[in-house]
Scaffold this motif. Sequence first.
Motif, PDB file in Angstrom:
ATOM      1  N   ASN A 110       0.857  -1.189   0.000  1.00 32.45           N
ATOM      2  CA  ASN A 110       0.000   0.000   0.000  1.00 32.45           C
ATOM      3  C   ASN A 110       0.891   1.235   0.000  1.00 32.45           C
ATOM      4  O   ASN A 110       1.804   1.330   0.817  1.00 32.45           O
ATOM      5  N   VAL A 111       0.608   2.166  -0.883  1.00 32.19           N
ATOM      6  CA  VAL A 111       1.305   3.451  -0.908  1.00 32.19           C
ATOM      7  C   VAL A 111       0.233   4.519  -1.083  1.00 32.19           C
ATOM      8  O   VAL A 111      -0.566   4.441  -2.017  1.00 32.19           O
ATOM      9  N   SER A 112       0.203   5.508  -0.189  1.00 32.05           N
ATOM     10  CA  SER A 112      -0.855   6.518  -0.222  1.00 32.05           C
ATOM     11  C   SER A 112      -0.312   7.889   0.125  1.00 32.05           C
ATOM     12  O   SER A 112       0.703   8.018   0.802  1.00 32.05           O
ATOM     13  N   MET A 113      -1.041   8.895  -0.314  1.00 27.13           N
ATOM     14  CA  MET A 113      -0.783  10.267   0.086  1.00 27.13           C
ATOM     15  C   MET A 113      -2.078  10.807   0.692  1.00 27.13           C
ATOM     16  O   MET A 113      -3.137  10.749   0.058  1.00 27.13           O
ATOM     17  N   ALA A 114      -1.989  11.282   1.914  1.00 29.00           N
ATOM     18  CA  ALA A 114      -3.144  11.843   2.617  1.00 29.00           C
ATOM     19  C   ALA A 114      -2.933  13.341   2.799  1.00 29.00           C
ATOM     20  O   ALA A 114      -1.872  13.770   3.254  1.00 29.00           O
ATOM     21  N   VAL A 115      -3.948  14.110   2.438  1.00 25.21           N
ATOM     22  CA  VAL A 115      -3.886  15.566   2.557  1.00 25.21           C
ATOM     23  C   VAL A 115      -5.073  16.017   3.393  1.00 25.21           C
ATOM     24  O   VAL A 115      -6.209  15.668   3.097  1.00 25.21           O
ATOM     25  N   ARG A 170     -12.336  21.557   7.039  1.00 29.30           N
ATOM     26  CA  ARG A 170     -13.412  21.277   6.083  1.00 29.30           C
ATOM     27  C   ARG A 170     -13.129  20.163   5.086  1.00 29.30           C
ATOM     28  O   ARG A 170     -14.059  19.554   4.582  1.00 29.30           O
ATOM     29  N   PHE A 171     -11.872  19.896   4.744  1.00 29.88           N
ATOM     30  CA  PHE A 171     -11.606  19.046   3.590  1.00 29.88           C
ATOM     31  C   PHE A 171     -10.387  18.154   3.800  1.00 29.88           C
ATOM     32  O   PHE A 171      -9.352  18.622   4.278  1.00 29.88           O
ATOM     33  N   SER A 172     -10.527  16.881   3.448  1.00 31.01           N
ATOM     34  CA  SER A 172      -9.416  15.936   3.484  1.00 31.01           C
ATOM     35  C   SER A 172      -9.586  14.944   2.344  1.00 31.01           C
ATOM     36  O   SER A 172     -10.704  14.614   1.965  1.00 31.01           O
ATOM     37  N   TYR A 173      -8.466  14.468   1.807  1.00 25.89           N
ATOM     38  CA  TYR A 173      -8.545  13.440   0.774  1.00 25.89           C
ATOM     39  C   TYR A 173      -7.327  12.531   0.831  1.00 25.89           C
ATOM     40  O   TYR A 173      -6.298  12.885   1.404  1.00 25.89           O
ATOM     41  N   LEU A 174      -7.471  11.375   0.231  1.00 23.70           N
ATOM     42  CA  LEU A 174      -6.408  10.385   0.180  1.00 23.70           C
ATOM     43  C   LEU A 174      -6.429   9.745  -1.204  1.00 23.70           C
ATOM     44  O   LEU A 174      -7.496   9.405  -1.722  1.00 23.70           O
ATOM     45  N   ILE A 175      -5.252   9.591  -1.782  1.00 23.93           N
ATOM     46  CA  ILE A 175      -5.089   8.861  -3.037  1.00 23.93           C
ATOM     47  C   ILE A 175      -4.076   7.763  -2.756  1.00 23.93           C
ATOM     48  O   ILE A 175      -3.010   8.034  -2.195  1.00 23.93           O
ATOM     49  N   GLY A 176      -4.430   6.531  -3.123  1.00 20.29           N
ATOM     50  CA  GLY A 176      -3.535   5.442  -2.789  1.00 20.29           C
ATOM     51  C   GLY A 176      -3.533   4.325  -3.812  1.00 20.29           C
ATOM     52  O   GLY A 176      -4.477   4.141  -4.579  1.00 20.29           O
ATOM     53  N   TYR A 177      -2.450   3.571  -3.798  1.00 18.22           N
ATOM     54  CA  TYR A 177      -2.281   2.392  -4.651  1.00 18.22           C
ATOM     55  C   TYR A 177      -2.155   1.163  -3.757  1.00 18.22           C
ATOM     56  O   TYR A 177      -1.478   1.220  -2.731  1.00 18.22           O
ATOM     57  N   GLY A 224      -7.179   3.775  -5.067  1.00 21.38           N
ATOM     58  CA  GLY A 224      -8.244   4.208  -4.171  1.00 21.38           C
ATOM     59  C   GLY A 224      -8.267   5.713  -4.021  1.00 21.38           C
ATOM     60  O   GLY A 224      -7.235   6.383  -4.106  1.00 21.38           O
ATOM     61  N   PHE A 225      -9.467   6.239  -3.788  1.00 21.16           N
ATOM     62  CA  PHE A 225      -9.657   7.664  -3.552  1.00 21.16           C
ATOM     63  C   PHE A 225     -10.683   7.826  -2.442  1.00 21.16           C
ATOM     64  O   PHE A 225     -11.761   7.248  -2.510  1.00 21.16           O
ATOM     65  N   ASP A 226     -10.344   8.582  -1.404  1.00 22.71           N
ATOM     66  CA  ASP A 226     -11.250   8.908  -0.305  1.00 22.71           C
ATOM     67  C   ASP A 226     -11.289  10.426  -0.164  1.00 22.71           C
ATOM     68  O   ASP A 226     -10.254  11.086  -0.285  1.00 22.71           O
ATOM     69  N   MET A 227     -12.469  10.969   0.088  1.00 25.48           N
ATOM     70  CA  MET A 227     -12.601  12.401   0.246  1.00 25.48           C
ATOM     71  C   MET A 227     -13.679  12.689   1.284  1.00 25.48           C
ATOM     72  O   MET A 227     -14.731  12.052   1.286  1.00 25.48           O
ATOM     73  N   ASN A 228     -13.389  13.619   2.189  1.00 24.97           N
ATOM     74  CA  ASN A 228     -14.346  14.081   3.190  1.00 24.97           C
ATOM     75  C   ASN A 228     -14.450  15.602   3.064  1.00 24.97           C
ATOM     76  O   ASN A 228     -13.433  16.295   3.024  1.00 24.97           O
ATOM     77  N   TYR A 229     -15.674  16.106   3.006  1.00 24.85           N
ATOM     78  CA  TYR A 229     -15.866  17.555   2.888  1.00 24.85           C
ATOM     79  C   TYR A 229     -17.035  17.993   3.765  1.00 24.85           C
ATOM     80  O   TYR A 229     -18.137  17.465   3.657  1.00 24.85           O
ATOM     81  N   ARG A 230     -16.761  18.952   4.643  1.00 18.54           N
ATOM     82  CA  ARG A 230     -17.807  19.507   5.510  1.00 18.54           C
ATOM     83  C   ARG A 230     -18.493  20.636   4.751  1.00 18.54           C
ATOM     84  O   ARG A 230     -17.908  21.682   4.504  1.00 18.54           O
ATOM     85  N   LEU A 231     -19.740  20.376   4.363  1.00 21.10           N
ATOM     86  CA  LEU A 231     -20.515  21.354   3.596  1.00 21.10           C
ATOM     87  C   LEU A 231     -20.949  22.526   4.458  1.00 21.10           C
ATOM     88  O   LEU A 231     -20.845  23.690   4.066  1.00 21.10           O
ATOM     89  N   ARG A 284     -15.968   7.524  -1.409  1.00 20.83           N
ATOM     90  CA  ARG A 284     -14.960   6.459  -1.451  1.00 20.83           C
ATOM     91  C   ARG A 284     -15.044   5.775  -2.808  1.00 20.83           C
ATOM     92  O   ARG A 284     -16.138   5.399  -3.250  1.00 20.83           O
ATOM     93  N   GLU A 285     -13.888   5.599  -3.463  1.00 22.51           N
ATOM     94  CA  GLU A 285     -13.862   4.860  -4.723  1.00 22.51           C
ATOM     95  C   GLU A 285     -12.660   3.936  -4.742  1.00 22.51           C
ATOM     96  O   GLU A 285     -11.567   4.296  -4.308  1.00 22.51           O
ATOM     97  N   LEU A 286     -12.878   2.739  -5.248  1.00 18.95           N
ATOM     98  CA  LEU A 286     -11.810   1.757  -5.428  1.00 18.95           C
ATOM     99  C   LEU A 286     -11.849   1.318  -6.886  1.00 18.95           C
ATOM    100  O   LEU A 286     -12.853   0.766  -7.349  1.00 18.95           O
TER     101      LEU A 286
END
Length: 149
Positions: A32-37, A42-49, A61-68, A77-79
């Motif tokens: 697993n290799v990922s970058m989390a920002v 309000r906003f966080s995301y992760l892109i990973g292999y 993989g892609f994860d994203m959280n956003y406070r509207l 979440r997407e895989l």
Amino acid sequence: MNSSTVWRVNDRTALLSETNYDLNDSRVDILNVSMAVERTPRFSYLIGYRFIDQSDSNLLGFDMNYRLTEKHTVAVRELFDLDRGRTLDFTVGLIRKHPRWFSALSFELNQAEDDFGVSLSIWPEGLPQAALGSRRFTGLGTTTRLQND
């Protein structure tokens, strides 16, 4: 043999890696290799292999959280299967803060199992482990930080 590394590039960005090496077969079973920002609050995301030897999978993989608003958060979440060129799992969660409790409504399209699902979860403020329903998004009641869910 398992190794896990987190390198904090700065206060809001981290590179993460995890490797499981099979000493019997002399090869990597899981990588697993990922970058989390985190652009909190309000906003966080992760892109990973992710590589999984047992199923011969190469996944993105892609994860994203956003406070509207103060009361509403959305999580995505997407895989994606790189070998087959298709999305295996896609989930959208809507989290709402109520007085003293939270709710999450999620929609999941699981193409690996050709399934679609809708779920509802509720939990009291300060006690996410007491959730009724899935606990997948209970951590998003109070923060948009990325967590293992």
